[in-house]
Design an enzyme around this catalytic site. Structure first.
Site, PDB file in Angstrom:
ATOM      1  CB  VAL A 133       5.799  -0.735   2.415  1.00  0.00           C
ATOM      2  CG1 VAL A 133       6.921  -0.964   3.252  1.00  0.00           C
ATOM      3  CG2 VAL A 133       4.820  -1.659   2.766  1.00  0.00           C
ATOM      4  CE  LYS A 134       6.989   7.385   5.761  1.00  0.00           C
ATOM      5  NZ  LYS A 134       7.071   8.486   6.916  1.00  0.00           N
ATOM      6  CB  VAL A 135      11.777   1.095   2.469  1.00  0.00           C
ATOM      7  CG1 VAL A 135      10.730   0.020   2.568  1.00  0.00           C
ATOM      8  CG2 VAL A 135      11.886   1.559   1.133  1.00  0.00           C
ATOM      9  CB  ALA A 177       2.974   1.479   7.660  1.00  0.00           C
ATOM     10  CB  THR A 188       2.826   7.076  10.971  1.00  0.00           C
ATOM     11  OG1 THR A 188       2.899   5.808  10.080  1.00  0.00           O
ATOM     12  CG2 THR A 188       1.594   7.627  10.857  1.00  0.00           C
TER      13      THR A 188
END
Length: 218
Positions: A86-88, A60, A27
């Site tokens: 965790v998307k960075v 996310a 997402t």
């Protein structure tokens, strides 16, 4: 290859899960906004709702662009559910955040990858996934699938554990091309996944089977 669905729509996620081939979800803020999900607490709850539907990883994305903000948001997101990744973004601050989060055993997805050099830095920092954007590279006249192959070969050569997550998948052919290029994961719309089912000979064969059955049982 693993299949992730790239959406925040719960109905589509449930449909993909029911299909029996879904391995996870990705997402981003744009997808959340598309579903009318607003406010920090509502967004967090939506991530939890997604995790309660699927069995695999749920990426996310942080909103912050500075290192401290990414760390704070990343730890908060990771605490929501064990399936959260965790998307960075692949920026200088993002690479530092990947290094920090991975040192805390928080899994990460380094996104907005457009070169093998960016993927190399993310892998060295300890990213769980890197997300090269196939479709967006195609849009500017660059071969996005070729980048997938370059990264996959590099990771295999140096034995990186980081997985290649092919993102910005536009259609079914992209999936098949990324399979050949060595991607570990493809994240795409549900329509691209179900498109793999389509073949005129399958339809023709089924029609013939039913016609023969009706002849014998009429």
């Amino acid at each position: 290859m693993k299949f992730f669905i790239d959406t925040a729509n719960l109905d589509q996620i449930k449909e993909a899960q029911d299909l029996g081939v879904l391995d996870g979800v990705t997402t981003n803020p744009s997808l959340m906004a598309k579903e009318g999900i607003k406010g920090a607490e509502n967004i967090k709850q939506h991530y939890i709702d997604i995790c309660n539907i699927v069995d695999g990883d749920v990426s996310a994305e942080v909103i912050a662009t500075d290192y401290e903000g990414m760390i704070m948001e990343g730890e908060e997101l990771a605490a929501l559910h064990p399936q959260i990744v965790v998307k960075v973004p692949c920026t200088k601050a993002g690479i530092k955040a990947v290094k920090y989060l991975s040192s805390k055993n928080i899994r990460t997805n380094c996104t907005l990858i457009f070169s093998s050099g960016q993927a190399l830095l993310a892998a060295k920092a300890g990213a769980t996934y890197v997300s090269p954007f196939v479709g967006r590279l195609d849009d500017i006249g660059t071969d996005g699938v070729d980048l997938i192959a370059q990264i996959a070969d590099m990771f295999n050569y140096y034995s990186f554990e980081t997985e290649v997550l092919a993102a910005s998948i536009r259609h079914t052919m992209h999936i098949l091309q990324c399979v050949e290029a060595g991607a570990d994961v493809a994240t795409c719309p549900l329509s691209a996944i179900t498109g793999l089912l389509n073949h005129p000979l399958t339809d023709k064969g089924l029609e013939q089977f039913l016609a023969d059955y009706n002849k014998l049982n009429s």
